[in-house]
Design an enzyme around this catalytic site. Structure first.
Site, PDB file in Angstrom:
ATOM      1  N   GLY A 128       0.829  -1.205   0.000  1.00 49.63           N
ATOM      2  CA  GLY A 128       0.000   0.000   0.000  1.00 49.63           C
ATOM      3  C   GLY A 128       0.860   1.250   0.000  1.00 49.63           C
TER       4      GLY A 128
ATOM      5  CG  ASP B 191       0.342  -0.755  10.221  1.00 49.37           C
ATOM      6  OD1 ASP B 191      -0.235   0.340  10.145  1.00 49.37           O
ATOM      7  OD2 ASP B 191      -0.126  -1.815   9.778  1.00 49.37           O
TER       8      ASP B 191
ATOM      9  N   GLY C  31      -3.301  -0.033  11.630  1.00 48.06           N
ATOM     10  CA  GLY C  31      -2.604  -0.899  12.581  1.00 48.06           C
ATOM     11  C   GLY C  31      -3.244  -2.272  12.598  1.00 48.06           C
TER      12      GLY C  31
ATOM     13  CE1 TYR D 165      -7.063   2.973   1.390  1.00 49.15           C
ATOM     14  CE2 TYR D 165      -9.198   3.380   2.404  1.00 49.15           C
ATOM     15  CZ  TYR D 165      -8.268   2.506   1.866  1.00 49.15           C
ATOM     16  OH  TYR D 165      -8.536   1.160   1.827  1.00 49.15           O
ATOM     17  CG  MET D 166      -8.186  11.738   4.286  1.00 53.78           C
ATOM     18  SD  MET D 166      -9.305  12.622   5.382  1.00 53.78           S
ATOM     19  CE  MET D 166      -8.427  14.167   5.561  1.00 53.78           C
TER      20      MET D 166
END
Length: 543
Positions: free
Chosen positions: A195, A315, A359, A466-467
């Site tokens: 990601g 994370d 997380g 996503y921000m």
């Protein structure tokens, strides 16, 4: 190959170990092991799925793994045997393991020179032997710095039942005086997988810049992760300093990201066809598992290819490292969501703000964000079980907060409380289990609870996932990304492969990939940092 006896001195012991030395000037030695609840070695994987098992947190964090189970701590020599085992595990794979006759050349990396590869000089390499900016191959970083006098000390990470101090050293990262690639023969490739994460462009930029300083002319990006090695519609992206000069000013990845990918053999076939002999892989546990598989396949085929990882996980859940890039930015951005939740809750009658942060297995973002904001009343993370209902549950404490404060803010990590949700068999392209939405569940259960007991509650839910991950890296992460990118290139030119680079005990170090991917790094519920978070939120146990 010559075996020499060399002495390695540390502040608490003096040990002789065997050091392999090749006919070239390359010297390889390995140190003593790191703590942490590590390390059952992980092998590979269809679709590069890392086998991750979340250990059950315990009050005493004594290391328990297959490597330690074989040691008899009543044996007076167990410490020496442990160190030797550590040295074997943390030895860095090197090109000379496969090509013992590989001849090093003087490094083309010297900051006193403008042009490292000069056609006017015999052999094309200028050098300055008086420059003292190189790292010695025997330089080490101490992995474990606290001497725990007892396994009951807060956050204690112990090797044996008596919590004996054992020095654990890992290889220091940086430029070496001798290199194993001629820059004009290098074709380097960069790939970003998984990601998005703040700082990806910063790392790409610095890898390209450092390669050019060495004198490399052929640098390409592989688009959209490992998929770019097999998809015929995706072509290489030529990279140069001019191309990457300003990419760090925006978030995302210049090269794009994706999960999953083709088989390892197909990727190595593609590397051969493209003539790539340096591959820089930016990604998390699963991506690193794939990088390690690529490294092993290259060795099996006796290819002179260096595969270097740069840990990328927002994370902060990579073993043995202080932190990973993107984490500081994520914590900083999370403050906006938490502050919004606080304002909404504080401005409403019996207002409750619920914020869900990233997380999956580790609650570092939720913990650090709660600690830094000073506005969170309840922090819920995957490592610490909790009940929603019952006299000691989260909802009961929320009722108490409304009665005493008039409002409350809850911060929850996405992987927390999954035992409360209906399990799905769905997985994403990386093989990760698709979690239920704990944030929405808490919101719904909170509304239901207060309605049943006849108490008004105004519940607002914010999910900034996503921000947070799409923003540009902040200054702290920008520095970390820059140095990681530089050291990745230094490691490749030094002849290493199958390694990753990270920040260890405030210094930069190289690690063999298998030692950092066995499972996610977790928040220790007995650690001082978690205790500090609990002190900040004033929350009780929810069991």
């Amino acid at each position: 190959m010559i075996d020499e006896e060399k002495s390695i001195r540390g502040p608490r012991f003096h040990q002789k170990v065997k050091v392999k030395q090749t006919s070239s000037s390359y010297t390889q030695f390995t140190p003593p092991p790191p703590p942490s609840r590590t390390l059952n070695k992980v092998r590979v994987f269809a679709q590069f799925k890392a086998t991750t098992q979340t250990p059950t947190p315990s009050s005493t964090t004594t290391i328990n793994n297959n490597n330690l189970n074989k040691f008899d701590f009543s044996d007076p020599d167990w410490k020496t045997k442990f160190q030797q085992d550590f040295e074997a595990r943390f030895s860095l794979p090197h090109l000379t393991d496969i090509f013992p006759d590989a001849s090093p050349i003087p490094s083309t990396f010297c900051l006193k020179m403008r042009t490292p590869v000069d056609r006017d000089i015999q052999g094309h390499y200028s050098s300055d032997e008086d420059w003292h900016g190189y790292i010695n191959n025997n330089d080490r970083v101490l992995l474990k710095t606290i001497y725990y006098s007892s396994p009951t000390s807060a956050g204690a990470e112990c090797i044996d039942p008596n919590c004996t101090w054992v020095e654990q050293w890992v290889h220091r990262a940086g430029p070496r005086e001798k290199i194993y690639y001629k820059p004009e023969e290098v074709k380097a490739a960069i790939v970003t997988c998984g990601g998005l994460c703040p700082g990806l462009n910063d790392v790409i930029r610095q890898i390209v810049i450092t390669l050019e300083i060495y004198g490399v002319k052929k640098i390409v990006g592989i688009p959209f992760g490992y998929r770019g090695f097999s998809d015929q519609e995706l072509t290489e992206v030529p990279l140069s300093r001019k191309v990457v000069q300003n990419i760090h000013l925006s978030g995302g990845s210049l090269l794009g990201v994706s999960r999953g990918g083709p088989a390892v053999s197909n990727i190595v076939d593609s590397l051969e066809e493209r003539g790539i002999n340096m591959l820089f892989v930016l990604g998390g546990n699963g991506t690193h598992a794939g990088a390690n598989a690529i490294h092993n396949e290259c060795r099996k085929r006796r290819l002179k290819v260096s595969v270097i990882g740069v840990p990328k996980t927002i994370d902060n859940d990579i073993l043995l490292m202080d932190k990973t890039f993107g984490f500081d930015t994520a914590v900083e951005e999370a403050q906006r969501a938490i502050n919004s939740a606080y304002i909404e809750a504080h401005s409403a009658y019996h207002g409750i703000g619920v914020v869900k942060l990233m997380g999956r297995s580790s609650g570092f973002i939720a913990m650090q964000s709660s600690l830094s904001s000073g506005q969170v009343d309840i922090c819920l993370i995957p490592e610490v079980p909790f009940n929603l209902h019952g006299p000691h549950g989260v909802l009961s404490h929320l009722k108490h907060l409304l009665e005493t404060k008039g409002s409350a803010v809850v911060c929850v990590a996405e992987g927390a409380g999954q035992n409360l949700l209906q399990k799905t068999n769905a997985t994403d392209a990386s093989g990760n289990v698709v979690f239920g939405d704990i944030g929405v569940y808490i919101q719904q259960e909170t509304k239901k609870y207060f309605k049943e007991i006849g108490v008004h509650a105004d519940v607002k839910y914010i999910d900034p996932t996503y921000m947070i991950r799409a923003v540009r890296a902040n200054a702290s992460d920008g520095i970390l990304c820059t140095v990681l990118g530089q050291n990745a290139v230094h490691g490749a030119f030094a002849g290493y492969s199958g390694i990753t680079v990270g920040l260890c005990n405030t210094h930069y170090a190289y690690f063999p990939i298998p030692e950092v991917i066995s499972h996610p790094r977790l928040v220790d519920p007995n650690s001082r940092m978690w205790h500090r978070c609990l002190t900040s939120t004033c929350q009780p146990d929810f069991i």
